[in-house]
Design a protein around this motif. Structure first.
Motif, PDB file in Angstrom:
ATOM      1  N   SER A 204       0.831  -1.203   0.000  1.00  0.00           N
ATOM      2  CA  SER A 204       0.000   0.000   0.000  1.00  0.00           C
ATOM      3  C   SER A 204       0.865   1.254   0.000  1.00  0.00           C
ATOM      4  O   SER A 204       0.610   2.205  -0.753  1.00  0.00           O
ATOM      5  CB  SER A 204      -0.915   0.007   1.230  1.00  0.00           C
ATOM      6  OG  SER A 204      -1.776  -1.120   1.226  1.00  0.00           O
ATOM      7  N   ILE A 208       1.177   4.152  -2.928  1.00  0.00           N
ATOM      8  CA  ILE A 208       1.008   5.574  -2.639  1.00  0.00           C
ATOM      9  C   ILE A 208       2.224   6.357  -3.113  1.00  0.00           C
ATOM     10  O   ILE A 208       2.116   7.444  -3.684  1.00  0.00           O
ATOM     11  CB  ILE A 208       0.777   5.776  -1.128  1.00  0.00           C
ATOM     12  CG1 ILE A 208      -0.556   5.125  -0.714  1.00  0.00           C
ATOM     13  CG2 ILE A 208       0.773   7.258  -0.759  1.00  0.00           C
ATOM     14  CD1 ILE A 208      -0.763   5.093   0.782  1.00  0.00           C
ATOM     15  N   LEU A 213      -3.125   6.774  -5.349  1.00  0.00           N
ATOM     16  CA  LEU A 213      -3.645   7.204  -4.059  1.00  0.00           C
ATOM     17  C   LEU A 213      -4.908   6.448  -3.677  1.00  0.00           C
ATOM     18  O   LEU A 213      -5.891   7.033  -3.197  1.00  0.00           O
ATOM     19  CB  LEU A 213      -3.912   8.714  -4.085  1.00  0.00           C
ATOM     20  CG  LEU A 213      -2.697   9.589  -4.373  1.00  0.00           C
ATOM     21  CD1 LEU A 213      -3.074  11.048  -4.332  1.00  0.00           C
ATOM     22  CD2 LEU A 213      -1.572   9.283  -3.403  1.00  0.00           C
ATOM     23  N   ALA A 215      -6.701   4.423  -1.128  1.00  0.00           N
ATOM     24  CA  ALA A 215      -6.532   4.238   0.313  1.00  0.00           C
ATOM     25  C   ALA A 215      -6.681   2.766   0.673  1.00  0.00           C
ATOM     26  O   ALA A 215      -7.652   2.116   0.264  1.00  0.00           O
ATOM     27  CB  ALA A 215      -7.566   5.063   1.079  1.00  0.00           C
ATOM     28  N   THR A 237      -3.463   8.618   3.636  1.00  0.00           N
ATOM     29  CA  THR A 237      -3.812   8.588   2.220  1.00  0.00           C
ATOM     30  C   THR A 237      -5.000   9.501   1.934  1.00  0.00           C
ATOM     31  O   THR A 237      -5.003  10.248   0.947  1.00  0.00           O
ATOM     32  CB  THR A 237      -4.138   7.158   1.790  1.00  0.00           C
ATOM     33  OG1 THR A 237      -3.052   6.298   2.139  1.00  0.00           O
ATOM     34  CG2 THR A 237      -4.364   7.082   0.296  1.00  0.00           C
TER      35      THR A 237
END
Length: 470
Positions: A204, A208, A213, A215, A237
């Motif tokens: 994750s 990012i 982006l 979440a 995020t």
């Protein structure tokens, strides 16, 4: 059940250690039990020796008393020998009474017979023989009982040792055979679970960092530190999405301002300039010269106002001259007036060579003008200073005045539209802003701190158009 990350890590070794400690306790208890039995056997052996000593002393006493009775007289040497034998007998009986558990009648008998055999009370052959007649059978009986107990304990000890070895080996095999696989399984279970969750969080974070982006899902219930980290990444995020959205919005707004300024320059300003030239080319007759002059003045004023609007929409001097020169130009044209506070402007030469992005420069430019506007409008100051300089790995903008002072409360998002605009523009470029007391005797100090990491990205604006002097 909620287990923290530290508890999950130490659970497997703690389980193995607990089982090992239980095994050691069991072995210690087994050896302690054997030690108790050995002490009992030693006690029985000491009792048997004391009984043998007492019986030997009693035999010698009996022989001497019979010899003295047959002879009919006693000398001093024999009395001393009798006293010495009595002392041996008394000591042996005392150890017997201490080591053996005897009925009260037997204990009283032993004490009484030893007391009757004391030669210090005087020599009495009949009393001595009577006491020995009671003492010796009792000693023989106790010796037989002690011998039987010795043989029983010897057999039990041998049997216990064999059982102890077998039981110890069995329990050790079972304990270690259970502890090691159980610890291994727990370690594998928690390690795989933790590594899987860490990999999810790492993936994750990698997405990012690459600009995706999306979440990561937040856990429904926070059970350990990794869940707290997942919640933090999720919140970070979402905030980053809002910041990027704000940045994109500002970029779009700046681009739209630039387009409008270009349209005004290319169309409206050009049309007004044509009209002005047409008016100037008209023959100035005496009766309409004043009207034409007034129209020309109004047109010049409209053109000047339109230039100001274009400059506010998109400061072309910022792209053409650079940040410091653009600020200097704006201050000289709009703020260097008698009715306005005195100012001092300093822009470090290092700032020009940093290669900040266009959005960053525009945001700094507008934040500076907004901060100065607040000073002029609200501070009632007679002097203010504007400084933009580099400090280590950060760019610092300071606007300081000697006015009536102002300090927003931390965490309160109030203060009017101007302050909110400053906060939003600063947040969009990753800067921190704060207000505090001025170094003057009164007034406010506004400070913006912009970390340079991630902002040193020179932009080559391929679509930049040069419009000339407006």
């Amino acid at each position: 059940m909620r287990l923290t990350l530290k508890q999950q890590i130490i659970l497997a070794p703690a389980t193995v250690l607990t089982l090992t400690i239980l095994l050691v306790i069991f072995l210690q208890y087994t050896y302690w039990d054997l030690s108790v039995k050995r002490q009992e056997a030693r006690k029985v052996t000491l009792t048997f020796v004391a009984l043998a000593e007492a019986d030997l002393a009693a035999q010698r006493l009996q022989g001497m008393i019979l010899h003295i009775n047959r002879r009919g007289q006693i000398d001093i040497v024999e009395l001393e020998t009798l006293a010495e034998l009595h002392d041996h007998l008394s000591g042996a009986v005392a150890r017997i009474l201490e080591l053996m558990i005897l009925p009260d009648s037997t204990r009283a008998l032993l004490k009484q017979t030893v007391e009757d055999l004391d030669s210090k009370r005087g020599y009495d052959g009949a009393r001595f023989l009577s006491a020995l007649g009671l003492l010796r059978p009792q000693l023989v009986s106790l010796a037989e009982t002690s011998q039987q107990r010795r043989e029983q304990l010897r057999d039990v000890n041998l049997q216990n040792i064999d059982e102890l070895v077998a039981r110890t080996a069995l329990v050790t095999i079972i304990g270690m055979g259970t502890a090691i696989p159980l610890g291994t399984l727990l370690s594998l279970f928690f390690a795989r679970r933790l590594l899987r969750r860490i990999k999810t969080l790492s993936d994750s974070a990698g997405r990012i960092a690459r600009g995706d982006l999306t979440a990561p899902p937040a856990p429904k219930e926070v059970q350990d530190e990794l869940d707290e980290l997942a919640v933090s990444i999720n919140q970070m995020t979402e905030r980053l999405i809002r910041v990027v959205s704000t940045e994109k919005l500002l970029e779009g707004a700046e681009e739209e301002r630039r387009r409008i300024a270009m349209d005004l320059h290319d169309q409206s300003l050009s049309d007004l300039s044509n009209i002005l030239r047409a008016l100037q080319s008209l023959p100035h007759e005496q009766n309409c010269a004043a009207d034409i002059g007034k129209v020309e003045e109004d047109l010049r004023r409209a053109i000047a106002n339109l230039r100001d609007v274009m400059e506010n929409l998109h400061p072309q001097t910022l792209e053409i001259l650079g940040f410091g020169a653009a600020l200097q130009s704006h201050f000289e044209r709009h703020l260097d007036k008698e009715q306005l506070p005195e100012y001092h402007l300093y822009v470090s030469p290092q700032v020009e060579g940093l290669g900040l992005s266009r959005l960053c420069l525009l945001s700094l430019y507008r934040i500076t003008l907004e901060a100065v506007h607040n000073v002029i409008k609200h501070a009632q100051a007679s002097r203010y200073e504007v400084t933009l300089d580099r400090r280590d790995e950060a760019l610092v903008l300071v606007v300081e005045d000697n006015g009536n002072g102002f300090r927003p409360q931390p965490g309160v998002q109030g203060g009017g539209r101007g302050l909110n605009n400053i906060r939003e523009r600063a947040r969009a470029i990753g800067a921190r802003v704060q207000w505090g007391p001025s170094r003057f005797t009164s007034g406010t100090r506004f400070e913006l701190n912009l970390p340079l990491n991630g902002n040193l990205r020179p932009e080559r604006d391929t679509d930049k158009a040069s419009h000339g002097d407006l």
